[in-house]
Design a protein around this motif. Structure first.
Motif, mmCIF file in Angstrom:
data_model
loop_
_atom_site.group_PDB
_atom_site.id
_atom_site.type_symbol
_atom_site.label_atom_id
_atom_site.label_comp_id
_atom_site.label_asym_id
_atom_site.label_seq_id
_atom_site.Cartn_x
_atom_site.Cartn_y
_atom_site.Cartn_z
ATOM 1 N N GLN A 68 48.795 29.318 36.927
ATOM 2 C CA GLN A 68 48.853 30.611 37.598
ATOM 3 C C GLN A 68 48.880 31.756 36.592
ATOM 4 N N ALA A 69 49.574 31.554 35.482
ATOM 5 C CA ALA A 69 49.610 32.593 34.440
ATOM 6 C C ALA A 69 48.212 32.822 33.861
ATOM 7 N N HIS A 70 47.426 31.768 33.766
ATOM 8 C CA HIS A 70 46.064 31.918 33.246
ATOM 9 C C HIS A 70 45.198 32.710 34.217
ATOM 10 N N ILE A 71 45.326 32.413 35.493
ATOM 11 C CA ILE A 71 44.583 33.169 36.507
ATOM 12 C C ILE A 71 44.980 34.646 36.471
ATOM 13 N N GLU A 72 46.279 34.921 36.362
ATOM 14 C CA GLU A 72 46.753 36.300 36.337
ATOM 15 C C GLU A 72 46.282 37.022 35.073
ATOM 16 N N ALA A 73 46.204 36.300 33.971
ATOM 17 C CA ALA A 73 45.714 36.909 32.731
ATOM 18 C C ALA A 73 44.258 37.340 32.866
ATOM 19 N N TRP A 74 43.462 36.560 33.599
ATOM 20 C CA TRP A 74 42.082 36.966 33.845
ATOM 21 C C TRP A 74 42.025 38.250 34.671
ATOM 22 N N GLY A 75 42.939 38.365 35.630
ATOM 23 C CA GLY A 75 43.003 39.599 36.395
ATOM 24 C C GLY A 75 43.291 40.797 35.502
ATOM 25 N N ASP A 76 44.203 40.616 34.546
ATOM 26 C CA ASP A 76 44.519 41.690 33.603
ATOM 27 C C ASP A 76 43.307 42.031 32.735
ATOM 28 N N ALA A 77 42.570 41.011 32.305
ATOM 29 C CA ALA A 77 41.379 41.255 31.484
ATOM 30 C C ALA A 77 40.330 42.031 32.272
ATOM 31 N N PHE A 78 40.161 41.679 33.544
ATOM 32 C CA PHE A 78 39.193 42.397 34.378
ATOM 33 C C PHE A 78 39.573 43.872 34.514
ATOM 34 N N ARG A 79 40.856 44.133 34.663
ATOM 35 C CA ARG A 79 41.304 45.521 34.796
ATOM 36 C C ARG A 79 41.013 46.321 33.530
ATOM 37 N N GLN A 80 40.964 45.652 32.385
ATOM 38 C CA GLN A 80 40.697 46.331 31.120
ATOM 39 C C GLN A 80 39.322 46.998 31.108
ATOM 40 N N PHE A 81 38.358 46.443 31.872
ATOM 41 C CA PHE A 81 37.037 47.085 31.908
ATOM 42 C C PHE A 81 36.723 47.689 33.276
ATOM 43 N N GLY A 82 37.786 47.960 34.060
ATOM 44 C CA GLY A 82 37.621 48.720 35.292
ATOM 45 C C GLY A 82 37.333 47.916 36.541
ATOM 46 N N ALA A 83 37.299 46.587 36.451
ATOM 47 C CA ALA A 83 37.080 45.759 37.639
ATOM 48 C C ALA A 83 38.379 45.613 38.422
ATOM 49 N N LYS A 84 38.258 45.366 39.718
ATOM 50 C CA LYS A 84 39.412 45.162 40.578
ATOM 51 C C LYS A 84 39.450 43.692 40.993
ATOM 52 N N PRO A 85 40.338 42.892 40.349
ATOM 53 C CA PRO A 85 40.312 41.444 40.579
ATOM 54 C C PRO A 85 40.603 41.035 42.016
ATOM 55 N N ASN A 86 41.236 41.881 42.806
ATOM 56 C CA ASN A 86 41.431 41.540 44.218
ATOM 57 C C ASN A 86 40.112 41.572 44.986
ATOM 58 N N ARG A 87 39.178 42.409 44.528
ATOM 59 C CA ARG A 87 37.865 42.523 45.179
ATOM 60 C C ARG A 87 36.815 41.661 44.498
ATOM 61 N N THR A 88 36.835 41.634 43.187
ATOM 62 C CA THR A 88 35.865 40.845 42.426
ATOM 63 C C THR A 88 36.634 39.989 41.425
ATOM 64 N N PRO A 89 37.213 38.878 41.880
ATOM 65 C CA PRO A 89 38.034 38.042 41.006
ATOM 66 C C PRO A 89 37.194 37.206 40.053
ATOM 67 N N CYS A 90 37.829 36.691 39.020
ATOM 68 C CA CYS A 90 37.145 35.738 38.154
ATOM 69 C C CYS A 90 36.799 34.496 38.969
ATOM 70 N N SER A 91 35.827 33.746 38.505
ATOM 71 C CA SER A 91 35.322 32.616 39.292
ATOM 72 C C SER A 91 36.390 31.571 39.569
ATOM 73 N N ALA A 92 37.277 31.322 38.616
ATOM 74 C CA ALA A 92 38.326 30.322 38.819
ATOM 75 C C ALA A 92 39.296 30.761 39.907
ATOM 76 N N ALA A 93 39.650 32.039 39.925
ATOM 77 C CA ALA A 93 40.558 32.547 40.951
ATOM 78 C C ALA A 93 39.933 32.424 42.334
ATOM 79 N N ALA A 94 38.651 32.733 42.442
ATOM 80 C CA ALA A 94 37.967 32.643 43.735
ATOM 81 C C ALA A 94 37.923 31.209 44.240
ATOM 82 N N LEU A 95 37.622 30.268 43.359
ATOM 83 C CA LEU A 95 37.567 28.862 43.757
ATOM 84 C C LEU A 95 38.935 28.352 44.194
ATOM 85 N N ARG A 96 39.955 28.648 43.401
ATOM 86 C CA ARG A 96 41.286 28.135 43.717
ATOM 87 C C ARG A 96 41.833 28.759 44.998
ATOM 88 N N LYS A 97 41.499 29.999 45.260
ATOM 89 C CA LYS A 97 41.920 30.632 46.507
ATOM 90 C C LYS A 97 41.341 29.887 47.708
#
Length: 232
Positions: free
Chosen positions: A57-86
């Protein structure tokens, strides 16, 4: 076939300085044992619900933080692993698509890691992880019809000499380089952040190679580690 060797642009180190990935290239043959791949996918879905890794879970959350670094919103456009696990946690499983896709989805789900699978023969030049300027071309599908988009300026993308192959780092793959039932030569990228222990990145890669060897016993497979910086 030329084995693809990915390049990580220096701009990525400002967003995720400890990013590291495992690159796997496959010179393949006819796929066998499709039932095996579907079984591995089913087992991975069960493992994510019952025996998850403590760092997942910490790894998934870290990807969310990385996405925010370049302006993406991980709740709307999550990393592929987060989308699959959800989807797995909601529905208990995901459907089988194709033996090769099933295998890399299984690794993604089991190890909470974004895994990209690409048709190596469709590439022109090196796969490059970089920051978009907004003019790059991304081929996709809208309402069932081919369409062209452009990434946002500042967005992290994978690209080759023709255009974008994956938007928002690992959120959405383009059409041109997708793996299908006729694909024989492939390139995979398993992407991790430091919340995933390095030993598990290598374990995920070895498990994926083992599965690919079952599907394509005569395949020639090579792997390398790539990083955002010179640190291992």
């Amino acid at each position: 076939m030329t084995m693809l060797s990915p390049s990580i642009d220096a701009s990525i180190s400002r967003i995720a300085p400890d990013f590291r990935a495992l690159s796997i290239t496959v010179k393949g043959t006819q796929v066998e044992n499709a039932d095996y791949a579907a079984r591995m996918l089913k087992e991975a879905c069960v493992s994510a619900q019952e025996t998850d890794y403590p760092w997942a879970q910490a790894h998934i959350e870290a990807w969310g933080d990385a996405f925010r670094q370049f302006g993406a919103k991980p709740n709307r456009t999550p990393c592929s692993a987060a989308a699959l696990r959800k989807r797995v946690l909601k529905d208990g499983a995901i459907p089988s698509i194709d033996p090769i896709v099933d295998i890399y989805n299984a690794i993604s789900i089991r190890y909470a890691i974004p895994v990209g699978g690409e048709n190596a023969d469709a590439y022109r030049g090196r796969p490059t992880l970089t920051v978009a300027d907004g003019t790059e071309v991304f081929d996709t599908v809208k309402n069932g019809e081919p369409a062209t988009e452009h990434p946002d300026a500042g967005e992290v993308i994978w690209r080759d000499d023709i255009g974008v192959t994956c938007r928002r780092w690992n959120w959405r793959q383009g059409v041109r380089t997708r793996i299908d039932s006729q694909t024989r030569n492939m390139w995979f990228i398993l992407e991790s952040l430091p919340e995933m222990p390095l030993d598990y990145l290598h374990e995920a890669g070895q498990e994926m190679i083992k599965h690919l060897k079952v599907l394509m016993p005569e395949a020639v497979i090579e792997e390398t580690v790539v990083c955002a910086t010179d640190k291992p």
